[in-house]
Design a protein around this motif. Structure first.
Motif, PDB file in Angstrom:
ATOM      1  N   GLU A 148       0.995  -1.188  -0.053  1.00  0.00           N
ATOM      2  CA  GLU A 148      -0.001  -0.011   0.049  1.00  0.00           C
ATOM      3  C   GLU A 148       0.895   1.039   0.016  1.00  0.00           C
ATOM      4  O   GLU A 148       0.711   2.354  -0.671  1.00  0.00           O
ATOM      5  CB  GLU A 148      -0.959   0.211   1.131  1.00  0.00           C
ATOM      6  CG  GLU A 148      -1.820   1.251   1.293  1.00  0.00           C
ATOM      7  CD  GLU A 148      -2.884   1.222   2.370  1.00  0.00           C
ATOM      8  OE1 GLU A 148      -3.531   2.005   2.690  1.00  0.00           O
ATOM      9  OE2 GLU A 148      -2.999  -0.029   2.991  1.00  0.00           O
ATOM     10  N   ASP A 149       1.881   1.286   0.796  1.00  0.00           N
ATOM     11  CA  ASP A 149       2.845   2.565   0.688  1.00  0.00           C
ATOM     12  C   ASP A 149       3.493   2.544  -0.447  1.00  0.00           C
ATOM     13  O   ASP A 149       3.607   3.763  -0.909  1.00  0.00           O
ATOM     14  CB  ASP A 149       3.858   2.371   1.914  1.00  0.00           C
ATOM     15  CG  ASP A 149       3.237   2.225   3.407  1.00  0.00           C
ATOM     16  OD1 ASP A 149       2.073   3.098   3.398  1.00  0.00           O
ATOM     17  OD2 ASP A 149       4.055   2.011   4.323  1.00  0.00           O
ATOM     18  N   GLU A 150       3.898   1.497  -1.171  1.00  0.00           N
ATOM     19  CA  GLU A 150       4.653   1.539  -2.533  1.00  0.00           C
ATOM     20  C   GLU A 150       3.750   2.052  -3.454  1.00  0.00           C
ATOM     21  O   GLU A 150       3.924   3.134  -4.277  1.00  0.00           O
ATOM     22  CB  GLU A 150       5.105   0.326  -2.894  1.00  0.00           C
ATOM     23  CG  GLU A 150       6.538  -0.330  -1.988  1.00  0.00           C
ATOM     24  CD  GLU A 150       6.691  -1.610  -2.242  1.00  0.00           C
ATOM     25  OE1 GLU A 150       7.932  -2.225  -1.810  1.00  0.00           O
ATOM     26  OE2 GLU A 150       5.787  -2.426  -2.732  1.00  0.00           O
ATOM     27  N   PHE A 151       2.448   1.595  -3.589  1.00  0.00           N
ATOM     28  CA  PHE A 151       1.344   2.136  -4.411  1.00  0.00           C
ATOM     29  C   PHE A 151       1.308   3.328  -4.095  1.00  0.00           C
ATOM     30  O   PHE A 151       1.166   4.321  -5.290  1.00  0.00           O
ATOM     31  CB  PHE A 151       0.147   1.312  -4.263  1.00  0.00           C
ATOM     32  CG  PHE A 151      -0.841   1.595  -5.401  1.00  0.00           C
ATOM     33  CD1 PHE A 151      -0.804   0.662  -6.476  1.00  0.00           C
ATOM     34  CD2 PHE A 151      -1.843   2.616  -5.338  1.00  0.00           C
ATOM     35  CE1 PHE A 151      -1.562   0.794  -7.560  1.00  0.00           C
ATOM     36  CE2 PHE A 151      -2.724   2.880  -6.196  1.00  0.00           C
ATOM     37  CZ  PHE A 151      -2.734   1.780  -7.193  1.00  0.00           C
ATOM     38  N   HIS A 152       1.092   4.152  -3.186  1.00  0.00           N
ATOM     39  CA  HIS A 152       0.943   5.280  -2.779  1.00  0.00           C
ATOM     40  C   HIS A 152       2.127   6.331  -3.483  1.00  0.00           C
ATOM     41  O   HIS A 152       1.717   7.084  -4.052  1.00  0.00           O
ATOM     42  CB  HIS A 152       0.912   5.694  -1.138  1.00  0.00           C
ATOM     43  CG  HIS A 152       0.480   7.114  -0.811  1.00  0.00           C
ATOM     44  ND1 HIS A 152      -0.717   7.681  -1.520  1.00  0.00           N
ATOM     45  CD2 HIS A 152       0.947   8.001  -0.121  1.00  0.00           C
ATOM     46  CE1 HIS A 152      -0.850   8.993  -0.975  1.00  0.00           C
ATOM     47  NE2 HIS A 152       0.116   9.277  -0.174  1.00  0.00           N
ATOM     48  N   ALA A 153       3.428   5.813  -3.079  1.00  0.00           N
ATOM     49  CA  ALA A 153       4.588   6.626  -3.776  1.00  0.00           C
ATOM     50  C   ALA A 153       4.625   6.465  -5.140  1.00  0.00           C
ATOM     51  O   ALA A 153       5.036   7.465  -5.836  1.00  0.00           O
ATOM     52  CB  ALA A 153       5.749   5.602  -3.268  1.00  0.00           C
ATOM     53  N   LEU A 154       3.868   5.558  -5.601  1.00  0.00           N
ATOM     54  CA  LEU A 154       4.098   5.190  -7.299  1.00  0.00           C
ATOM     55  C   LEU A 154       3.127   6.198  -7.849  1.00  0.00           C
ATOM     56  O   LEU A 154       3.329   6.958  -8.780  1.00  0.00           O
ATOM     57  CB  LEU A 154       3.671   3.889  -7.682  1.00  0.00           C
ATOM     58  CG  LEU A 154       4.807   2.826  -7.476  1.00  0.00           C
ATOM     59  CD1 LEU A 154       4.121   1.182  -7.615  1.00  0.00           C
ATOM     60  CD2 LEU A 154       5.837   3.038  -8.604  1.00  0.00           C
ATOM     61  N   HIS A 155       1.995   6.428  -7.117  1.00  0.00           N
ATOM     62  CA  HIS A 155       1.028   7.586  -7.639  1.00  0.00           C
ATOM     63  C   HIS A 155       1.830   8.713  -7.491  1.00  0.00           C
ATOM     64  O   HIS A 155       1.758   9.690  -8.557  1.00  0.00           O
ATOM     65  CB  HIS A 155      -0.156   7.558  -6.596  1.00  0.00           C
ATOM     66  CG  HIS A 155      -1.338   7.962  -7.257  1.00  0.00           C
ATOM     67  ND1 HIS A 155      -2.269   9.090  -6.391  1.00  0.00           N
ATOM     68  CD2 HIS A 155      -1.660   8.698  -8.519  1.00  0.00           C
ATOM     69  CE1 HIS A 155      -2.991   9.774  -7.287  1.00  0.00           C
ATOM     70  NE2 HIS A 155      -2.854   9.448  -8.434  1.00  0.00           N
ATOM     71  N   PHE A 156       2.446   9.317  -6.441  1.00  0.00           N
ATOM     72  CA  PHE A 156       2.812  10.380  -6.367  1.00  0.00           C
ATOM     73  C   PHE A 156       4.083  10.735  -7.408  1.00  0.00           C
ATOM     74  O   PHE A 156       4.189  11.646  -8.064  1.00  0.00           O
ATOM     75  CB  PHE A 156       3.649  10.653  -5.001  1.00  0.00           C
ATOM     76  CG  PHE A 156       4.445  11.633  -4.865  1.00  0.00           C
ATOM     77  CD1 PHE A 156       4.189  12.979  -4.714  1.00  0.00           C
ATOM     78  CD2 PHE A 156       5.802  11.830  -4.808  1.00  0.00           C
ATOM     79  CE1 PHE A 156       4.894  14.198  -4.477  1.00  0.00           C
ATOM     80  CE2 PHE A 156       6.744  12.712  -4.711  1.00  0.00           C
ATOM     81  CZ  PHE A 156       6.155  13.964  -4.296  1.00  0.00           C
ATOM     82  N   ALA A 157       4.907   9.816  -7.369  1.00  0.00           N
ATOM     83  CA  ALA A 157       6.179   9.774  -8.632  1.00  0.00           C
ATOM     84  C   ALA A 157       5.416   9.752  -9.856  1.00  0.00           C
ATOM     85  O   ALA A 157       6.166  10.568 -10.754  1.00  0.00           O
ATOM     86  CB  ALA A 157       6.749   8.335  -8.310  1.00  0.00           C
ATOM     87  N   TRP A 158       4.369   9.367 -10.346  1.00  0.00           N
ATOM     88  CA  TRP A 158       3.731   9.244 -11.606  1.00  0.00           C
ATOM     89  C   TRP A 158       3.315  10.678 -11.913  1.00  0.00           C
ATOM     90  O   TRP A 158       3.433  11.204 -12.769  1.00  0.00           O
ATOM     91  CB  TRP A 158       2.467   8.306 -11.652  1.00  0.00           C
ATOM     92  CG  TRP A 158       2.037   8.128 -13.020  1.00  0.00           C
ATOM     93  CD1 TRP A 158       0.643   8.448 -13.325  1.00  0.00           C
ATOM     94  CD2 TRP A 158       2.784   7.764 -14.165  1.00  0.00           C
ATOM     95  NE1 TRP A 158       0.502   8.228 -14.572  1.00  0.00           N
ATOM     96  CE2 TRP A 158       1.749   8.009 -15.205  1.00  0.00           C
ATOM     97  CE3 TRP A 158       4.129   7.715 -14.747  1.00  0.00           C
ATOM     98  CZ2 TRP A 158       1.965   7.710 -16.665  1.00  0.00           C
ATOM     99  CZ3 TRP A 158       4.270   7.299 -16.093  1.00  0.00           C
ATOM    100  CH2 TRP A 158       3.302   7.522 -16.861  1.00  0.00           C
ATOM    101  N   LEU A 159       2.680  11.400 -10.770  1.00  0.00           N
ATOM    102  CA  LEU A 159       2.259  12.877 -11.025  1.00  0.00           C
ATOM    103  C   LEU A 159       3.638  13.630 -11.391  1.00  0.00           C
ATOM    104  O   LEU A 159       3.410  14.613 -12.274  1.00  0.00           O
ATOM    105  CB  LEU A 159       1.655  13.343  -9.839  1.00  0.00           C
ATOM    106  CG  LEU A 159       0.287  12.770  -9.509  1.00  0.00           C
ATOM    107  CD1 LEU A 159      -0.377  13.202  -8.077  1.00  0.00           C
ATOM    108  CD2 LEU A 159      -0.779  13.360 -10.444  1.00  0.00           C
TER     109      LEU A 159
END
Length: 222
Positions: A148-159
């Motif tokens: 879940e933490d990695e997914f949240h970080a991936l969303h941020f990085a993608w933005l």
């Protein structure tokens, strides 16, 4: 300024971004604007020197004090924000003579209308790339699903990756950029630059890219 503003308005939480030559060298969101600024600046202090700083919230006294900390010896060209608290504005006005302070007004909604780019002998008119992909539509194609933490970080990085010049590589830990590789002819070079910029902070980070790329053999996965 255009690049910094467009990235800052991507986020709903308090956000700070540092931009150099149209590419973000620092970006972060946090519970407070001051905390977001500290995280964004620490993402790459060397590259942040002489950069453009943008916020998506009015600059308060705490954020201004953090920015002006004499021990940090920061040098920036411009601060862009929706507004400034009176105490923060007075402090920033007396900080350095050559720092430009710009007020945008409320950053509500997304930019409207068409995007215009000059080309030799003509004009390119296109729709704007606004908003973000819906994470609920993402597909995991690896054997191990992100936490879940990695997914949240991936969303941020993608933005953030959306605002990096191709070939774009963004390394993020949580909601903080720790390394960026931008504008390289080889995507492998972009990866190596991002990893080198991140240093020890690469551990536990996630990676976003604007296209498929071959992971270089001499770079270990975080």
């Amino acid at each position: 300024l255009h690049s910094a503003l467009n990235l800052a308005r991507e986020f709903t939480m308090p956000a700070a971004v540092v931009v150099k030559h149209n590419n973000p060298c620092g970006a972060a969101t946090a519970g407070t604007l001051a905390e977001a600024f500290r995280s964004a600046w620490d993402g790459d202090p060397q590259s942040a020197f002489g950069g453009i700083l943008a916020f998506n919230r009015p600059v308060d006294a705490d954020t201004a004090a953090t920015l002006m900390d004499p021990k940090a010896k920061r040098f920036i060209e411009c601060v862009l924000a929706p507004d400034y608290d009176p105490a923060a504005l007075d402090a920033l006005k007396g900080w350095k003579e050559n720092v430009r302070l710009l007020r945008t007004g409320p950053l509500s909604g997304v930019p409207q209308g068409l995007d215009y780019r000059r080309v030799d002998g003509g004009l390119l008119v296109q729709t704007r790339d606004v908003g973000a992909d819906d994470p609920d539509t993402w597909k995991v194609v690896t054997k191990r699903k992100p936490t879940e933490d990695e997914f949240h970080a991936l969303h941020f990085a993608w933005l953030v990756c959306k605002h990096v010049k191709s070939n774009a590589i963004v390394l993020a830990n949580g909601t903080r950029v720790v390394g960026v590789g931008a504008g390289q002819m080889s995507r492998v070079d972009s990866v190596q630059i991002a990893v080198r910029k991140a240093g020890d902070r690469v551990k536990g980070s996630v990676l976003a890219s604007d296209a498929f790329f071959p992971f270089p053999d001499n770079v270990e996965a975080a």
